[in-house]
Design a protein around this motif. Structure first.
Motif, short mmCIF file in Angstrom:
data_model
loop_
_atom_site.label_atom_id
_atom_site.label_comp_id
_atom_site.label_asym_id
_atom_site.label_seq_id
_atom_site.Cartn_x
_atom_site.Cartn_y
_atom_site.Cartn_z
N ILE A 242 -26.80 59.79 37.82
CA ILE A 242 -28.01 59.78 36.91
C ILE A 242 -28.21 58.47 36.46
CG2 ILE A 242 -26.74 60.33 34.93
CD1 ILE A 242 -29.09 62.41 34.24
N THR A 243 -29.63 58.24 36.52
CA THR A 243 -30.03 56.89 35.83
C THR A 243 -30.46 57.13 34.32
OG1 THR A 243 -32.32 57.22 36.43
CG2 THR A 243 -30.66 56.25 38.11
N ILE A 244 -30.62 56.02 33.75
CA ILE A 244 -31.04 56.15 32.20
C ILE A 244 -32.31 56.93 32.21
CG2 ILE A 244 -31.73 54.76 30.30
CD1 ILE A 244 -29.57 52.69 31.07
N ASP A 265 -40.21 66.61 16.03
CA ASP A 265 -40.65 65.45 16.90
C ASP A 265 -39.43 65.11 17.54
OD1 ASP A 265 -41.89 63.82 18.63
OD2 ASP A 265 -42.68 62.34 17.05
N LEU A 266 -39.03 65.24 18.69
CA LEU A 266 -37.92 64.46 19.54
C LEU A 266 -38.50 63.31 20.10
CD1 LEU A 266 -35.13 64.56 20.55
CD2 LEU A 266 -35.87 66.14 22.21
N ASN A 267 -38.07 62.07 19.82
CA ASN A 267 -38.64 60.90 20.44
C ASN A 267 -37.34 60.08 20.88
OD1 ASN A 267 -39.93 58.49 20.98
ND2 ASN A 267 -40.30 57.73 18.89
N ILE A 268 -37.36 59.93 22.32
CA ILE A 268 -36.32 59.27 23.20
C ILE A 268 -36.87 57.83 23.39
CG2 ILE A 268 -34.87 59.18 25.11
CD1 ILE A 268 -34.92 62.42 24.83
N GLU A 269 -36.39 56.96 23.22
CA GLU A 269 -36.64 55.42 23.54
C GLU A 269 -35.77 54.98 24.53
OE1 GLU A 269 -37.34 51.32 21.29
OE2 GLU A 269 -37.59 52.96 20.16
N LEU A 270 -36.22 54.25 25.62
CA LEU A 270 -35.31 53.59 26.40
C LEU A 270 -35.16 52.05 26.15
CD1 LEU A 270 -36.15 55.06 29.89
CD2 LEU A 270 -34.33 55.81 28.38
N LYS A 306 -34.57 60.69 16.60
CA LYS A 306 -34.86 59.65 17.40
C LYS A 306 -33.56 59.44 18.49
CE LYS A 306 -37.89 56.90 14.56
NZ LYS A 306 -38.31 55.51 14.12
N VAL A 307 -33.75 59.23 19.69
CA VAL A 307 -32.80 58.97 20.67
C VAL A 307 -33.15 57.61 21.17
CG1 VAL A 307 -31.52 59.76 22.66
CG2 VAL A 307 -32.40 61.44 20.77
N PHE A 308 -32.07 56.65 21.29
CA PHE A 308 -32.07 55.43 22.13
C PHE A 308 -31.06 55.32 23.17
CE2 PHE A 308 -33.03 54.98 17.43
CZ PHE A 308 -34.60 54.45 17.39
N ILE A 309 -31.47 55.01 24.25
CA ILE A 309 -30.80 55.04 25.30
C ILE A 309 -30.96 53.65 26.03
CG2 ILE A 309 -29.92 56.04 27.53
CD1 ILE A 309 -31.36 58.48 26.72
N GLY A 310 -29.51 53.04 26.35
CA GLY A 310 -29.54 51.64 26.89
C GLY A 310 -28.36 51.11 27.34
N LEU A 311 -28.19 49.84 27.59
CA LEU A 311 -27.01 49.28 28.30
C LEU A 311 -26.46 48.45 27.18
CD1 LEU A 311 -28.16 48.58 31.76
CD2 LEU A 311 -27.03 50.45 31.22
N LYS A 312 -25.04 48.42 27.52
CA LYS A 312 -24.21 47.22 26.52
C LYS A 312 -23.63 46.60 27.79
CE LYS A 312 -23.00 49.52 22.21
NZ LYS A 312 -21.94 50.20 21.70
N ASN A 313 -23.31 45.45 27.79
CA ASN A 313 -22.79 44.28 28.72
C ASN A 313 -23.60 44.38 29.86
OD1 ASN A 313 -20.62 44.01 27.12
ND2 ASN A 313 -19.37 45.84 27.90
N ALA A 320 -21.19 47.39 32.51
CA ALA A 320 -22.17 47.99 31.81
C ALA A 320 -21.64 49.23 31.41
CB ALA A 320 -23.49 48.17 32.61
N LYS A 321 -21.95 49.50 30.08
CA LYS A 321 -21.58 50.73 29.39
C LYS A 321 -23.10 51.46 28.98
CE LYS A 321 -17.10 49.41 27.61
NZ LYS A 321 -16.26 49.30 26.39
N LEU A 322 -23.08 52.70 29.03
CA LEU A 322 -24.17 53.61 28.58
C LEU A 322 -24.08 53.79 27.11
CD1 LEU A 322 -26.78 55.20 29.25
CD2 LEU A 322 -25.18 57.18 29.35
N SER A 323 -25.02 53.26 26.43
CA SER A 323 -25.17 53.40 25.04
C SER A 323 -25.99 54.63 24.68
CB SER A 323 -25.64 52.26 24.40
OG SER A 323 -25.60 52.25 22.92
N VAL A 324 -25.81 55.52 23.76
CA VAL A 324 -26.77 56.71 23.30
C VAL A 324 -26.61 56.84 21.81
CG1 VAL A 324 -27.29 59.13 23.49
CG2 VAL A 324 -26.29 57.86 25.34
N ALA A 325 -27.68 56.58 21.10
CA ALA A 325 -27.63 56.48 19.54
C ALA A 325 -28.53 57.84 19.24
CB ALA A 325 -28.15 55.39 19.24
N VAL A 326 -28.22 58.59 18.29
CA VAL A 326 -29.24 59.56 17.81
C VAL A 326 -29.18 59.53 16.21
CG1 VAL A 326 -29.68 62.32 17.59
CG2 VAL A 326 -28.47 61.10 19.70
#
Length: 396
Positions: A242-244, A265-270, A306-313, A320-326
């Motif tokens: 799966i991609t981000i 309000d579910l807000n997901i930011e890449l 709020k949900v933030f999805i992105g990359l570390k390293n 690369a690591k997947l970072s998910v913050a809620v």
């Protein structure tokens, strides 16, 4: 009718196995369509459903006579079925104010059998629903139990296939790592042999190094083959990636309706980065989904999650690591609750403002994250709310 115990060790093991099945709740209707039709045909019931229950929600992964639905677990009848050893029959669930089933008022009869795995955990239920006054004889009840066993067998078969694909992928990854480890030293030997060939006064050494260079070239060719061969054999595993950006779409599809039902309000930011980089789907949707689900469950009505999805390293795709913050600004976890979540205890204790307990969802997330070699952090302040961060290694 046994009341469910949402904070017991047995319940943790149950929802852990639900997560380990790693189901895509939206893609299973076709797989179980014939079985739900068979359940309705045998029993004469208008509706039949295959329901999976996690910490907070009941997911209908297949249904006959209606569209699959998702509802709050505490409003369902199946939450009691999973506590039964054999089956549960309710002549008219409309007579019980515990249930708030989103169906037409003409429906009231219920019969369900727990979907119990080989580990002994009831991950959900196969149920039929019809008008008040319906009943099942012993043969029909037996048939439903057999259909339930077939459903469990299919689900466990899917899990075994995923594990095989995972092991196959790990072997491929180890093979690639070996190739990369060998490529450098062998290239060095090849370079040395070429330098030695220019030394005209050491004819014997030049001949030997020339042969060494030929051998090194052959080794490099073999290593290249190791790194490049059998890519087609991993097409099935690629389907489990799966991609981000795909993860964002999946989370909105699964939990957008739940958020809307609570006016959240579910807000997901890449975050900036390679949003098309592939990650193993294994447990990613379960981890991120449980975080989002937990936030929706406890957030105040009319608030924002709020949900933030992105990359570390992100400089190296292999690292690369997947970072998910809620983030939810309306809930607050006391420090003792955070400490308890970060421990190995399998029971949920009190600690969330406005609720009796924070449930097992967060403990499940931590367990899954650690199992994947990741990290989980929790920050919670009474005035600013709570933020949950997970970082998961890239396995693909």
């Amino acid at each position: 009718m046994n009341a469910p115990n949402d904070s017991s060790e047995a319940e943790f093991k149950r929802i852990l196995e639900v997560s380990q099945l790693d189901l895509d709740y939206q893609s299973l209707q076709e797989m179980f369509k014939n079985l739900t039709e068979l359940a309705s045909s045998i029993t004469g019931a208008e509706l039949s459903l295959v329901n999976i229950l996690d910490s907070y929600w009941q997911w209908s992964i297949a249904a006959n006579g209606m569209d699959p639905v998702v509802m709050r677990r505490e409003n369902s009848v199946c939450q009691y079925t999973i506590g039964e050893k054999d089956s549960l029959e309710v002549e008219n669930f409309r007579d019980n104010d515990k249930f708030n089933v989103p169906l037409d008022d003409k429906y009231g009869y219920y019969f369900g059998v727990p979907l119990r795995t080989s580990e002994g955990n009831a991950i959900g239920a196969l149920c039929i629903i019809d008008e008040v006054g319906h009943s099942l004889d012993k043969d029909q009840q037996k048939a439903l139990k057999l259909i339930g066993a077939e459903i469990v067998e299919k689900l466990e078969g899917m899990k075994k296939m995923a594990e095989v694909n995972r092991r196959f992928h790990d072997m491929h990854a180890a093979q690639r790592e070996l190739g990369y480890d060998l490529r450098g030293p062998v290239s060095g030997v090849l370079g040395l042999s070429k330098l030695a060939e220019d030394e005209e006064d050491v004819s014997v050494l030049k001949q030997y190094l020339h042969l060494s260079g030929q051998s090194s070239t052959e080794l490099l060719d073999i290593i290249s083959d190791i790194l490049e061969k059998n890519n087609t054999e991993f097409l099935e595993y690629a389907k489990a990636s799966i991609t981000i950006s795909e993860l964002k779409t999946k989370l909105l599809a699964l939990y957008g309706g739940l958020a809307t039902s609570k006016n959240i309000d579910l807000n997901i930011e890449l975050l900036p980065g390679n949003q098309q980089l592939k990650f193993s789907r294994q447990k990613i949707t379960q981890i991120s989904g449980n975080l989002v689900s937990n936030a929706i469950n406890y957030a105040a009505e009319g608030s924002e999650v709020k949900v933030f999805i992105g990359l570390k390293n992100s400089g190296s795709s292999d690292m690369a690591k997947l970072s998910v913050a809620v983030e939810d600004k309306t809930t607050f976890l006391k420090q003792e609750a955070i400490d308890d979540i970060m421990k190995a205890s399998m029971q949920a204790k009190e600690g969330l403002v406005g609720e009796q307990s924070y449930g097992l969802g967060l403990k499940l997330v931590r367990h899954l994250v650690l199992e994947m070699g990741g990290q989980m952090d929790i920050n919670s302040e009474e005035k600013t709310g709570s933020k949950f961060n997970v970082s998961i290694p890239r396995y693909i």
